[in-house]
Design an enzyme around this catalytic site. Sequence first.
Site, short mmCIF file in Angstrom:
data_model
loop_
_atom_site.label_atom_id
_atom_site.label_comp_id
_atom_site.label_asym_id
_atom_site.label_seq_id
_atom_site.Cartn_x
_atom_site.Cartn_y
_atom_site.Cartn_z
N CYS A 110 0.82 -1.22 -0.18
CA CYS A 110 0.07 0.12 0.50
C CYS A 110 0.52 1.21 0.37
O CYS A 110 2.23 0.87 0.45
CB CYS A 110 -1.20 -0.08 1.40
SG CYS A 110 -1.65 1.46 1.30
N CYS A 113 0.23 3.43 3.35
CA CYS A 113 0.88 2.49 5.04
C CYS A 113 1.85 1.52 4.65
O CYS A 113 2.22 0.93 6.03
CB CYS A 113 -0.11 2.06 5.65
SG CYS A 113 -0.80 0.93 5.27
N CYS A 159 -7.49 -1.12 1.32
CA CYS A 159 -6.14 -1.69 2.54
C CYS A 159 -6.85 -1.39 3.65
O CYS A 159 -7.69 -0.24 4.12
CB CYS A 159 -5.27 -0.26 2.88
SG CYS A 159 -3.99 -0.50 3.14
N CYS A 162 -5.53 1.69 6.39
CA CYS A 162 -5.87 2.63 6.07
C CYS A 162 -5.74 2.71 5.28
O CYS A 162 -6.22 4.50 5.23
CB CYS A 162 -4.26 3.09 5.86
SG CYS A 162 -4.12 3.43 3.84
N CYS A 182 -9.09 -5.50 -10.47
CA CYS A 182 -8.02 -4.77 -10.97
C CYS A 182 -7.65 -3.36 -10.10
O CYS A 182 -8.87 -2.58 -9.50
CB CYS A 182 -9.43 -4.17 -11.67
SG CYS A 182 -9.16 -2.78 -13.10
ZN LIG Z 1 -2.61 1.18 3.23
#
Ligand SMILES: [Zn+2]
Length: 194
Positions: A110, A113, A159, A162, A182
């Site tokens: 991510c 984070c 995510c 976060c 996707c």
């Molecule tokens: Zn994250």
Amino acid sequence: MRDLSVRRHHPSRRAFLFTSTGACGALALWSLRPPGIASAASIPGMVTIIQFGANGKKTGKVVVPKVVKSDAEWRQLLSPISYEVTRQAGTERAYSGDSLNIHDRGLFRCICCDIAVFSSETKFDSGTGWPSFWQPIARENVAEATDRSLGMERTAVSCRQCDAHLGHVFTDGPPPTGLRYCMNSAAMRFVKLA
Ligand SMILES: [Zn+2]
């Protein structure tokens, strides 16, 4: 006018989506998912995630505080396109992302984070212009929720740690899952296996 490669809530955006070979199209699978996993929780608190090391191997399940920052902080930390995608649920232009042609072995983390969200092991060429995967690296690390924006019903993927918007998941993917995650390159950082 800002030079961003995404546009939200703009009429031409819809036209673009419907003409891009069904790429991140309108196929929804929200109704197929069992209750309890279909919410992208935005409640500040603790979350359970799976951690992965530099060698790509699972290092354990941990309970961590959610990463919560103000809009101004995210805007400062991220590039304009990453901010637009992750914090404003935008979509990068097809074929614009740098993760698309990555074929090395590694983890996609991510951008906000740094937890691992996808692995090169499940990446495939969907021909859509967005990096595509047939499953997340760990179910714990992503959240899925119904997204009714742009006049379509889709399943948004974010995510877990976060709440960064990462992309959408569709049911026209390859075996073994039949799913197509996707994703947006701008939402992830690729880290080659050590
Ligand atoms: Zn994250």
